[in-house]
Design an enzyme around this catalytic site. Structure first.
Site, PDB file in Angstrom:
ATOM      1  N   SER A 150       0.845  -1.201   0.000  1.00 19.43           N
ATOM      2  CA  SER A 150       0.000   0.000   0.000  1.00 19.43           C
ATOM      3  C   SER A 150       0.879   1.250   0.000  1.00 19.43           C
ATOM      4  O   SER A 150       0.387   2.354  -0.218  1.00 19.43           O
ATOM      5  CB  SER A 150      -0.944   0.004   1.202  1.00 19.43           C
ATOM      6  OG  SER A 150      -0.229  -0.269   2.394  1.00 19.43           O
ATOM      7  N   GLU A 176      -8.903  -9.928   3.841  1.00 18.29           N
ATOM      8  CA  GLU A 176      -9.286  -8.538   3.556  1.00 18.29           C
ATOM      9  C   GLU A 176     -10.685  -8.480   2.956  1.00 18.29           C
ATOM     10  O   GLU A 176     -10.994  -9.189   1.984  1.00 18.29           O
ATOM     11  CB  GLU A 176      -8.255  -7.914   2.593  1.00 18.29           C
ATOM     12  CG  GLU A 176      -8.572  -6.461   2.259  1.00 18.29           C
ATOM     13  CD  GLU A 176      -7.414  -5.706   1.637  1.00 18.29           C
ATOM     14  OE1 GLU A 176      -6.285  -6.248   1.547  1.00 18.29           O
ATOM     15  OE2 GLU A 176      -7.650  -4.545   1.228  1.00 18.29           O
TER      16      GLU A 176
END
Ligand code: KIV
Length: 272
Positions: free
Chosen positions: A53, A190
């Site tokens: 990320s 996730e």
């Protein structure tokens, strides 16, 4: 449930499995640089994820796809210099492990050698089975990642909740079991339904760490920049903002700009 917290000088992959056994939830946050990692580690976070990320948060890319192996190593080595207690897990970036198991092993070795991180994470199930085996055989701890796997965003087309349908949920359960059997030490889930995540966590002995996966798992992970409100355009339901650093920093910086213009800064005490 309140659980007596064991003190760990350094959290290891074994500590995480013990935490699950003892019913102690695991805290995990991202860091990509020395200063943030010092704070995150000092505050007692069990696992620091040097996530890909960083591609979004640090470099401003729309997806996690552009970040390179060398860039991940740069971020991870800065984090390693800061963190004294947390276990440091480093993401294998897109394109560094998908072609074949040999490439996956080389990339993992490069991360471990050049960054000093303690474990790697990679996305996927059955498709990456041989790579996971190969990395584990080299003695490198592996964290799995199922559900919404952002490196496959162009296959999914959206960032919405995964595995709502029976077929995808069944595949996810099989993949989770496979990753545990291969020897992964933990698994990230996730953006999947809370009920499914809890079912997976209860069926495995390794810890399941959720992001947008409800409270029935063994730990939680968030992107630090999101939870401290440094970012403000990303507002998924699962994100709890513990502060609004975006607003506080904007206020402070605009005050500084005014003070410079009006020669309020520096004052007598702030000069030599
Ligand atoms: O890259 C990342 O930050 C991640 C977490 C969202 C789990 O993979």
């Amino acid at each position: 449930m309140s659980v007596a917290k064991k003190e760990y000088k350094r959290v290891t992959v074994k500590s995480l499995v013990d935490m699950k056994k003892n019913g102690e939830k695991i805290s995990m946050l991202t860091s990509y640089d020395y200063t943030m990692a010092k704070i995150v580690d000092g505050a007692g976070t069990d696992v620091i994820l040097v996530g890909d990320s960083a591609s979004n948060v640090m470099a401003g890319h729309e997806t996690t796809l552009p970040i390179t192996l060398d860039q991940m190593i740069y971020h991870a080595s800065s984090v390693v210099r800061a963190a004294k207690r947390a276990l440091i897990v480093v993401d294998l970036p897109f394109g560094s492990y998908q072609s074949d198991p040999k490439e996956a092993l080389h990339s993992s070795i490069k991360i471990m050698k050049q960054s000093g991180g303690h474990a790697i994470k990679l996305e996927g199930g059955k498709e990456i089975k041989e790579s996971v085996k190969r990395i584990l055989n080299a003695g490198i701890p592996v964290m799995g990642h199922l559900g919404l796997t952002p490196q496959s965003i162009y296959k999914f087309g959206t960032y919405t909740v995964r595995a709502k349908e029976e077929e995808e949920a069944e595949k996810l359960k099989k993949d989770a079991l496979m990753l545990e059997r291969l020897g992964c030490f933990a698994l990230v889930l996730e953006k999947v339904p809370a009920k499914l995540a809890q079912e997976v966590a209860e069926s495995l002995t390794i810890p399941v760490i959720g992001i947008g996966a409800g409270s029935g798992v063994d730990g939680q992970v968030l992107v630090t920049h999101d939870m401290v409100g440094m970012t403000h355009e990303f507002n998924p339901r699962f994100l709890r903002r513990y502060m609004n650093l975006y607003e506080e920093m904007t206020e402070a910086i605009s005050q500084y700009c005014k003070d410079v213009k009006t020669v309020d800064f520096p004052n007598q005490e702030e000069q030599y």
